[in-house]
Write a protein that holds these residues in place. Sequence first.
Motif, PDB file in Angstrom:
ATOM      1  N   VAL A  85       0.833  -1.208   0.000  1.00 23.06           N
ATOM      2  CA  VAL A  85       0.000   0.000   0.000  1.00 23.06           C
ATOM      3  C   VAL A  85       0.865   1.254   0.000  1.00 23.06           C
ATOM      4  CG1 VAL A  85      -1.791   1.278   1.244  1.00 23.06           C
ATOM      5  CG2 VAL A  85      -1.863  -1.219   1.176  1.00 23.06           C
ATOM      6  N   SER A  86       2.027   1.183   0.640  1.00 25.70           N
ATOM      7  CA  SER A  86       2.921   2.339   0.684  1.00 25.70           C
ATOM      8  C   SER A  86       3.458   2.687  -0.696  1.00 25.70           C
ATOM      9  CB  SER A  86       4.091   2.082   1.644  1.00 25.70           C
ATOM     10  OG  SER A  86       3.643   2.017   2.977  1.00 25.70           O
ATOM     11  N   ILE A  87       3.689   1.688  -1.510  1.00 28.88           N
ATOM     12  CA  ILE A  87       4.122   1.953  -2.889  1.00 28.88           C
ATOM     13  C   ILE A  87       3.031   2.710  -3.637  1.00 28.88           C
ATOM     14  CG2 ILE A  87       4.678   0.877  -5.106  1.00 28.88           C
ATOM     15  CD1 ILE A  87       6.047  -1.371  -3.499  1.00 28.88           C
ATOM     16  N   TYR A  88       1.778   2.278  -3.429  1.00 27.95           N
ATOM     17  CA  TYR A  88       0.644   2.984  -4.034  1.00 27.95           C
ATOM     18  C   TYR A  88       0.557   4.418  -3.509  1.00 27.95           C
ATOM     19  CZ  TYR A  88      -4.207   4.441  -4.675  1.00 27.95           C
ATOM     20  OH  TYR A  88      -5.336   5.165  -4.966  1.00 27.95           O
ATOM     21  N   GLY A  89       0.634   4.575  -2.184  1.00 25.69           N
ATOM     22  CA  GLY A  89       0.558   5.910  -1.594  1.00 25.69           C
ATOM     23  C   GLY A  89       1.686   6.807  -2.047  1.00 25.69           C
ATOM     24  N   TRP A  90       2.885   6.248  -2.159  1.00 23.33           N
ATOM     25  CA  TRP A  90       4.058   6.991  -2.622  1.00 23.33           C
ATOM     26  C   TRP A  90       3.809   7.554  -4.023  1.00 23.33           C
ATOM     27  CZ3 TRP A  90       9.563   4.308  -2.566  1.00 23.33           C
ATOM     28  CH2 TRP A  90      10.539   5.256  -2.872  1.00 23.33           C
ATOM     29  N   ILE A  91       3.281   6.717  -4.904  1.00 22.49           N
ATOM     30  CA  ILE A  91       3.001   7.144  -6.286  1.00 22.49           C
ATOM     31  C   ILE A  91       1.918   8.217  -6.307  1.00 22.49           C
ATOM     32  CG2 ILE A  91       2.086   6.391  -8.515  1.00 22.49           C
ATOM     33  CD1 ILE A  91       3.383   3.644  -7.949  1.00 22.49           C
ATOM     34  N   ALA A 161      -3.252   7.013   2.133  1.00 25.88           N
ATOM     35  CA  ALA A 161      -2.931   7.158   0.712  1.00 25.88           C
ATOM     36  C   ALA A 161      -4.017   7.935  -0.029  1.00 25.88           C
ATOM     37  CB  ALA A 161      -2.738   5.783   0.073  1.00 25.88           C
ATOM     38  N   LYS A 162      -5.281   7.732   0.375  1.00 20.04           N
ATOM     39  CA  LYS A 162      -6.404   8.414  -0.273  1.00 20.04           C
ATOM     40  C   LYS A 162      -6.615   9.827   0.259  1.00 20.04           C
ATOM     41  CE  LYS A 162      -8.710   6.496  -2.811  1.00 20.04           C
ATOM     42  NZ  LYS A 162      -8.576   6.306  -4.286  1.00 20.04           N
ATOM     43  N   GLY A 163      -5.974  10.155   1.396  1.00 18.80           N
ATOM     44  CA  GLY A 163      -6.111  11.487   1.965  1.00 18.80           C
ATOM     45  C   GLY A 163      -7.328  11.652   2.851  1.00 18.80           C
ATOM     46  N   TRP A 164      -7.904  10.535   3.348  1.00 11.55           N
ATOM     47  CA  TRP A 164      -9.058  10.612   4.248  1.00 11.55           C
ATOM     48  C   TRP A 164      -8.582  10.910   5.664  1.00 11.55           C
ATOM     49  CZ3 TRP A 164     -10.642   5.269   2.022  1.00 11.55           C
ATOM     50  CH2 TRP A 164     -11.248   5.452   0.775  1.00 11.55           C
TER      51      TRP A 164
END
Length: 222
Positions: A85-91, A161-164
Motif C-alpha cells: 500500500v505504501s508503494i501505491y501511496g508513494w506514487i 494514501a487516499k487522503g481521508w
Amino acid sequence: MNPFEWLFDATLTIGDQQILWREIVGNGFGLASALGGLRRKVWAWPVGIVGNALLFTVFLGAVFHTPNPVNLLGQAGRQLLFIAVSIYGWIEWARHRHASADHVAVEPRWASWKVRVALGLGMVGGTLALTPVFQALGSFEPVWADAWIFVGSFLATWGMAKGWTEFWLIWIAVDIVGVPLLVSAGYYASALLYGFYGVFTLVGFITWSRIQRRSRGVTTVP
C-alpha cells in the motif's frame, strides 16, 4: 561481523529482557514515517517501507530464532501489506505534488458516509474472517487482537494514501488493542511506540482537521 549482520542480531538488554535493535530501529523509521504523514511529505512512504521490512523479521520471532520466539502473524503480515500500500501511496502523493500548484502532496478530506460505513464493516468483518485463519497458523493469543491490528493497519494506510482524515482515528483503534497485545507477547519496544503513536495519531487527526477548515473555510467537523 558486517553492519547488516550486527543490525539483524544485536540486542539491547534491559534487566532480564532482551530487545532486538532492529525492533527499535524499525519502529524509529515508523515514527519518522508518521511524522512525514502528519506534515504531508512524500518521503514518509519510502521511510516507512524501510521500517516495515525490518519489523517483518522481528514479528516472526520463532522463524528467525530471535530472543523472543513468538510469532505474531498479523503483525508480520501487515508489514507486507504496508509495503504494497505504501508503494501505491508513494506514487499517488508524488503525482499529486507534481500536479499541485502549491506542491502539496495531499489535500486532507473527509471520507463519504458510504466509505465510513465500509471502513467500519471492513474492520469488524475482516477481524472475524482472519481470526480463525491466524489461529490455525499458530498466531499468539488473543488471536482476534492480532487480526484486528492487521485489518486496521491496512485500512488506515489505505486511508492515508487516499487522503481521508479518518485514517488517524483508525490508527487510534489499532493502538488501543495493539499496546496490551505487544506487552503480553514481549515486544516491549513496539508496545512503547504504539503507546506514543496513540497520542501522536490524535494530534495528527486534529492537525489534518484544521488544515481542512483553513483550506475550505469550514468551521465545523461533519
